[in-house]
Design an enzyme around this catalytic site. Sequence first.
Site, PDB file in Angstrom:
ATOM      1  N   SER A   8       0.816  -1.209   0.000  1.00  0.00           N
ATOM      2  CA  SER A   8       0.000   0.000   0.000  1.00  0.00           C
ATOM      3  C   SER A   8       0.855   1.266   0.000  1.00  0.00           C
ATOM      4  O   SER A   8       1.592   1.530  -0.929  1.00  0.00           O
ATOM      5  CB  SER A   8      -0.955  -0.024   1.205  1.00  0.00           C
ATOM      6  N   ASP A  34      -2.608   6.198  -3.499  1.00  0.00           N
ATOM      7  CA  ASP A  34      -1.435   5.610  -2.861  1.00  0.00           C
ATOM      8  C   ASP A  34      -0.927   4.457  -3.723  1.00  0.00           C
ATOM      9  O   ASP A  34      -1.390   4.256  -4.850  1.00  0.00           O
ATOM     10  CB  ASP A  34      -1.734   5.167  -1.431  1.00  0.00           C
ATOM     11  N   ASP A  45      -1.244   1.263  -3.945  1.00  0.00           N
ATOM     12  CA  ASP A  45      -2.143   0.261  -4.522  1.00  0.00           C
ATOM     13  C   ASP A  45      -3.500   0.842  -4.889  1.00  0.00           C
ATOM     14  O   ASP A  45      -4.428   0.103  -5.226  1.00  0.00           O
ATOM     15  CB  ASP A  45      -2.303  -0.947  -3.597  1.00  0.00           C
ATOM     16  N   ASP A  74      -6.015   2.190  -3.369  1.00  0.00           N
ATOM     17  CA  ASP A  74      -7.260   2.034  -2.606  1.00  0.00           C
ATOM     18  C   ASP A  74      -7.500   3.228  -1.690  1.00  0.00           C
ATOM     19  O   ASP A  74      -8.434   3.241  -0.903  1.00  0.00           O
ATOM     20  CB  ASP A  74      -7.278   0.725  -1.811  1.00  0.00           C
TER      21      ASP A  74
END
Length: 445
Positions: A102, A241, A243, A245
């Site tokens: 992440s 960010d 990833d 999400d």
Amino acid sequence: MARKYFGTDGIRGRTNEWPMTAEIAMKVGQAAGAYFLRGKHRHRVLIGKDTRLSGYMMESALTAGFTSVGMDVVLVGPMPTPAVAMLTQSMRADLGVMISASHNPFADNGIKLFGPDGYKLSDEAEAKIEKAIEASPKLAAAEQIGRARRVDDAPGRYISIAKSTFPDHLRLDGLRVVIDCANGAAYKVAPDALWELGADLIQMGVTPNGININDKVGSTAPAALQAKVLETRADIGIALDGDADRLIVVDEKGQIVDGDQLMALIACSAARDQTLKGDGIVATIMSNLGLERFLWSQGISLHRTPVGDRYVVEAMRAGGYNIGGEQSGHLVLSDYATTGDGLIAALQVLAELVTRGEPASQMLKLFDPLPQLLKNVRFTGGQPLEDEKVKKVIAQAEKELEGKGRLVIRKSGTEPLIRVMAEGDDEAQVNEVVDRICDAVRKAA
């Protein structure tokens, strides 16, 4: 029972250090694969990743684990976490895996698991997989070993899904948008989706090299986006960010807009359009008290959960809510996705911007947040929150804030940090309380 491998958002750690090694990744593949081998059909797992250098290693190790127990593997390459969740469901996979840490630096990596319904696994399921990781796997017979293949049309599938959440009668023509993809998983799909909808696009963080993910770009480092919005006189800036999400917005004045303000906007818009379900939204204990007071004034309730978008989703499903999220920018819109999706959330914000015709700075300032301070204390071992002196300091602080604010102290589920947050009507008191607790934790650690 304390969990050994899984934290609040899958398994995460520094690459080539326990538990983020190729050996453990292979065992996770074997354990998770065996757990989802149900029925006599040919089983498949879908694996996506972000742009970290270690993604290649972890992808190969997981593939070896899954195929060794008889599960076929579909590799989609760099894709946002929410895209992996969507594609797991739409491609009828038995399991989805996202390889990502992440917002963490490139040296970290992680493994997130999704069930066939596209939702993150329950604590119970993760506990069973944990137990299986340390057991001897039941390997498939030679003729039953799984096959692995790559698919090339996954980005197009996700872009199509994301664009379908944007109102058909609207376009982004004439809107100058800066998009910062953090050199992460959405570096292709997010700009393509926005451009296809007509935006005048300025791109940042779209040249990943394996080690620059989240490096001075993205939602956790918005200074570069703020500068670019002002430099280009953009109408709005969007930061994802690693990833994708998570979403943070910057208005045309260069001011950061966090997840609380975005949830307030989307909730009020849904209430106006009579699409808000459950007469409220779900947020975590970290969301500002100002958000709760504002929503209450609009006749909208706020249900709080522990930190972690998985807990937000669980509460949304249990209570029938369709909007939830975190102050950090994880926004879950269950009418469209099963987990936080930065691009889809951004499209809803952009739709409101086009509909209202107001400057972003005016539209996105719905309430004045109470003074809030969050500080992190890094520790190398032990349980500093169990120290009696720390407990005494915390108890005293809670007494002082009673009726005037809130105190939230927790151990991070993804990093060796103790997070100390306080908020209240008196900013000086909030600052003093946080510093006092942090000092006590440092001494104990």
